[in-house]
Design a protein around this motif. Sequence first.
Motif, PDB file in Angstrom:
ATOM      1  N   ASP A   1       0.922  -1.161  -0.082  1.00  0.00           N
ATOM      2  CA  ASP A   1      -0.141  -0.015  -0.155  1.00  0.00           C
ATOM      3  C   ASP A   1       0.777   1.004  -0.076  1.00  0.00           C
ATOM      4  N   GLU A   2       0.987   1.979  -1.160  1.00  0.00           N
ATOM      5  CA  GLU A   2       1.669   3.242  -1.339  1.00  0.00           C
ATOM      6  C   GLU A   2       3.071   3.034  -0.734  1.00  0.00           C
ATOM      7  N   PRO A   3       3.814   2.115  -1.381  1.00  0.00           N
ATOM      8  CA  PRO A   3       5.325   1.812  -0.844  1.00  0.00           C
ATOM      9  C   PRO A   3       6.094   3.020  -1.070  1.00  0.00           C
ATOM     10  N   PHE A   4       5.919   3.813  -1.857  1.00  0.00           N
ATOM     11  CA  PHE A   4       7.043   5.069  -2.182  1.00  0.00           C
ATOM     12  C   PHE A   4       6.300   6.129  -1.564  1.00  0.00           C
ATOM     13  N   VAL A   5       5.343   6.458  -0.647  1.00  0.00           N
ATOM     14  CA  VAL A   5       5.060   7.731  -0.408  1.00  0.00           C
ATOM     15  C   VAL A   5       6.041   8.156   0.895  1.00  0.00           C
ATOM     16  N   GLY A   6       6.628   9.429   0.789  1.00  0.00           N
ATOM     17  CA  GLY A   6       7.396  10.031   1.821  1.00  0.00           C
ATOM     18  C   GLY A   6       8.630   9.572   1.587  1.00  0.00           C
ATOM     19  N   LEU A   7       9.239   8.802   0.763  1.00  0.00           N
ATOM     20  CA  LEU A   7      10.653   8.442   0.437  1.00  0.00           C
ATOM     21  C   LEU A   7      11.512   9.390  -0.097  1.00  0.00           C
ATOM     22  N   ASP A   8      12.673   9.298   0.181  1.00  0.00           N
ATOM     23  CA  ASP A   8      13.809  10.206  -0.744  1.00  0.00           C
ATOM     24  C   ASP A   8      13.740   9.376  -1.794  1.00  0.00           C
ATOM     25  N   PRO A   9      14.423  10.012  -3.056  1.00  0.00           N
ATOM     26  CA  PRO A   9      14.570   9.096  -4.305  1.00  0.00           C
ATOM     27  C   PRO A   9      15.462   7.817  -4.183  1.00  0.00           C
ATOM     28  N   ILE A  10      16.331   7.884  -3.309  1.00  0.00           N
ATOM     29  CA  ILE A  10      17.316   6.746  -3.273  1.00  0.00           C
ATOM     30  C   ILE A  10      16.445   5.391  -2.622  1.00  0.00           C
ATOM     31  N   SER A  11      15.593   5.631  -1.374  1.00  0.00           N
ATOM     32  CA  SER A  11      14.937   4.599  -0.608  1.00  0.00           C
ATOM     33  C   SER A  11      13.918   4.160  -1.690  1.00  0.00           C
ATOM     34  N   MET A  12      13.372   5.345  -2.648  1.00  0.00           N
ATOM     35  CA  MET A  12      12.302   4.870  -3.457  1.00  0.00           C
ATOM     36  C   MET A  12      13.039   3.987  -4.365  1.00  0.00           C
ATOM     37  N   GLY A  13      14.182   4.092  -4.961  1.00  0.00           N
ATOM     38  CA  GLY A  13      14.610   3.180  -5.773  1.00  0.00           C
ATOM     39  C   GLY A  13      14.969   1.877  -5.284  1.00  0.00           C
ATOM     40  N   VAL A  14      15.479   1.798  -3.848  1.00  0.00           N
ATOM     41  CA  VAL A  14      15.645   0.439  -3.358  1.00  0.00           C
ATOM     42  C   VAL A  14      14.442  -0.317  -3.131  1.00  0.00           C
ATOM     43  N   ILE A  15      13.224   0.497  -2.732  1.00  0.00           N
ATOM     44  CA  ILE A  15      11.934  -0.310  -2.453  1.00  0.00           C
ATOM     45  C   ILE A  15      11.507  -0.936  -3.824  1.00  0.00           C
TER      46      ILE A  15
ATOM     47  N   SER B   1      -0.460   2.726  -5.536  1.00  0.00           N
ATOM     48  CA  SER B   1       0.326   3.825  -5.906  1.00  0.00           C
ATOM     49  C   SER B   1      -0.137   4.848  -6.649  1.00  0.00           C
ATOM     50  N   HIS B   2       0.313   6.348  -6.519  1.00  0.00           N
ATOM     51  CA  HIS B   2      -0.101   7.132  -7.529  1.00  0.00           C
ATOM     52  C   HIS B   2       1.421   7.430  -8.172  1.00  0.00           C
ATOM     53  N   ASP B   3       2.379   6.824  -7.896  1.00  0.00           N
ATOM     54  CA  ASP B   3       3.733   7.087  -8.349  1.00  0.00           C
ATOM     55  C   ASP B   3       3.953   6.600 -10.087  1.00  0.00           C
ATOM     56  N   VAL B   4       3.513   7.300 -10.938  1.00  0.00           N
ATOM     57  CA  VAL B   4       3.436   6.778 -12.184  1.00  0.00           C
ATOM     58  C   VAL B   4       4.736   6.281 -12.747  1.00  0.00           C
ATOM     59  N   GLN B   5       5.646   7.292 -12.534  1.00  0.00           N
ATOM     60  CA  GLN B   5       7.162   6.983 -13.041  1.00  0.00           C
ATOM     61  C   GLN B   5       7.769   5.715 -12.530  1.00  0.00           C
ATOM     62  N   GLU B   6       7.453   5.420 -11.172  1.00  0.00           N
ATOM     63  CA  GLU B   6       8.160   4.188 -10.461  1.00  0.00           C
ATOM     64  C   GLU B   6       7.359   2.935 -10.837  1.00  0.00           C
ATOM     65  N   LEU B   7       6.064   3.227 -11.130  1.00  0.00           N
ATOM     66  CA  LEU B   7       5.092   1.902 -11.480  1.00  0.00           C
ATOM     67  C   LEU B   7       5.647   1.320 -13.077  1.00  0.00           C
ATOM     68  N   SER B   8       5.728   2.455 -13.586  1.00  0.00           N
ATOM     69  CA  SER B   8       5.981   2.078 -15.297  1.00  0.00           C
ATOM     70  C   SER B   8       7.063   1.345 -15.373  1.00  0.00           C
ATOM     71  N   GLU B   9       8.243   1.372 -14.279  1.00  0.00           N
ATOM     72  CA  GLU B   9       9.102   0.647 -14.509  1.00  0.00           C
ATOM     73  C   GLU B   9       9.157  -0.978 -13.892  1.00  0.00           C
ATOM     74  N   ILE B  10       7.999  -1.095 -12.952  1.00  0.00           N
ATOM     75  CA  ILE B  10       8.002  -2.342 -12.505  1.00  0.00           C
ATOM     76  C   ILE B  10       6.534  -3.235 -12.836  1.00  0.00           C
ATOM     77  N   ALA B  11       5.397  -2.446 -12.833  1.00  0.00           N
ATOM     78  CA  ALA B  11       4.286  -3.214 -13.245  1.00  0.00           C
ATOM     79  C   ALA B  11       3.760  -3.676 -14.505  1.00  0.00           C
ATOM     80  N   HIS B  12       3.422  -4.929 -14.513  1.00  0.00           N
ATOM     81  CA  HIS B  12       2.888  -5.650 -15.672  1.00  0.00           C
ATOM     82  C   HIS B  12       1.709  -5.289 -16.268  1.00  0.00           C
ATOM     83  N   ASP B  13       0.792  -4.974 -15.198  1.00  0.00           N
ATOM     84  CA  ASP B  13      -0.626  -4.648 -15.539  1.00  0.00           C
ATOM     85  C   ASP B  13      -0.745  -3.462 -14.778  1.00  0.00           C
ATOM     86  N   SER B  14      -1.901  -2.847 -15.193  1.00  0.00           N
ATOM     87  CA  SER B  14      -2.229  -1.604 -14.232  1.00  0.00           C
ATOM     88  C   SER B  14      -3.673  -1.187 -14.342  1.00  0.00           C
ATOM     89  N   PHE B  15      -4.435  -0.643 -13.227  1.00  0.00           N
ATOM     90  CA  PHE B  15      -5.824  -0.384 -13.343  1.00  0.00           C
ATOM     91  C   PHE B  15      -5.838   1.084 -12.694  1.00  0.00           C
TER      92      PHE B  15
END
Lengths: 256, 276
Positions: B175-189, B208-222
């Motif tokens: 659930d929202e794994p990227f919220v409130g993280l600095d860019p490095i921690s975000m990349g780690v997660i 998530s609502h982090d479109v950028q991060e998601l497009s790197e990892i998600a196969h499908d999205s809604f």
Amino acid sequence: MSAGAESAPVATLRRIGAVAVFLWRIVVQIVPAFAKPRLIVAQIYNAGGRSLVIIMMSGLFVGMVLGLQGFDLLQRFGSEDALGVAAALGLLKELGPVVTALLFAGRAGTSLTSEIGLMKATDQLTAMQMMAVDPVRYVVVPRFLGGFVAMPLLNAIFCGVGLFGAQLIGVSLMGVDTGAFWSQTQGAVRLDDVVEGIIKSVAFGTACSLIAVYEGYHAAPTAEGVGLATTRTVVTCSVLILLIDYMLTAAFLTTS
Amino acid sequence: MSDLATNTPPDEAVIEVRDVRYAIGGRTIFDGLDIIARRGRITAFMGPSGTGKTTLLRLITGMAHAERGSVRVFGDEVSTMRSQELFALRRRMGMLFQNGALLTDLDVYENVAFPLRAHTKLPESLIRQLVLTKLHAVGLRGAARLMPVELSGGMARRVALARAIVMDPDILIYDEPFVGLDPISMGVICRLIKQMNEALGITSIVVSHDVQELSEIAHDSFLLSGGKVVAKGTPDELRRSDLPEVRQFMGGLADGPVTFHYPAPDYAKQLLEEAP
Ligand SMILES: Nc1ncnc2c1ncn2[C@@H]1O[C@H](COP(=O)(O)OP(=O)(O)O)[C@@H](O)[C@H]1O
Ligand SMILES: [Mg+2]
């Protein structure tokens, strides 16, 4: 939320019902909770330890006040030797259980409520449910049992320290004979008196612990909600303690 | 743990939400919601705050029940499960909460060991091995004896991830794994989510609502909005979509089908009105 829509008596009844249901949820989990006795012991220690200093200090002062007031009253009848009895009975039957419970509600009860409320607000309780662990068994029951066990122990300490305080004033300051003080006390205090105090203390312990965990578990999961729940714990516990005290005192007087 | 999962062939729907309606506090959150998450894939749920993404996770994990429609996990209807069945189901799911939700009275090691102690009678030596392995996987073996308050936001989430995988779940929910993280921690997660999925084959749900991060990892999205799915596909497909709702969300535009202004009386009229 719905409090505005229904009248105060209905809301009170609803709350009593909700607390009763919650008590049932606790009771059915008591035996399973003993699978992890360390949690329970930790909570007894927690509830007891948190309140110990304040209980001992208050016990001492209440005892000393009893010594002063009792001496003043009894010497008018020339029976200062009965000071020990007066102090002992006052502490065992009334002041010990009631004052201990009021202090417990303010110290340990509020901690219980805010602790559980904060766990809820930070999703810890939901996380437990997600890990297929029942938070009532793991969080609520040990804390309830901790308070339940700690209260009579704290009461005993309060009475002991209180009696010491009364003796301090009566014997050391007012010159009551030590031998008379203790022998009169031993002679006049009956087992019934001790039992009455213990029963009261157990009843208060149950009520305070139940209210404290109930309010914490049902707090709105926000900082404001936890604060409100803590306040409700103090208010509800205090009123309940005095109400139960009256009912039990009346019951003991009519049966003896 | 994966006995049931092996019954479902690859690409089979592990989570299936059909025509769900759900309301809370008199407000309809979902009406006619359809979602599918396939086995072994990373599925993203996106949408503006308050759309009900967390609520959807609550429906999937059986914390809340739909008023209408069906929510199936591993082919079993969640809303009709009794609490024993629900607990059995949840033991096959790991969930990462928005702020980690670590138990504050236990240290990092004990937090990760918690599910093991609750559900198994493994000897201490084995528990130790499992816990250290999982902590190592998230890079925090050295932090085993720290208390949750001593952790940064990113570290807390990694510990929570270690805890979520310690029972070897078949589904992992973030659930929202990227919220409130600095860019490095975000990349780690981000890398960890991918790793868990690829190395362990865990079906993953990422809210998530982090479109950028998601497009790197998600196969499908809604993309959820207004109580239903407004668009679905790979993140890249969504990016190319012409739908105004999708363009607004993916492009981060202030105004669009989701309006910038909360409904209010006419501005000029309100300004000219006498103060009460
Ligand atoms: N217990 C509740 N009572 C009333 N409304 C709630 C409750 N929980 C959530 N909501 C409402 O449901 C909506 C969806 O919440 P949520 O699922 O947390 O959204 P998201 O995770 O997408 O930001 C929000 O508008 C929120 O106000
Ligand atoms: Mg949310």
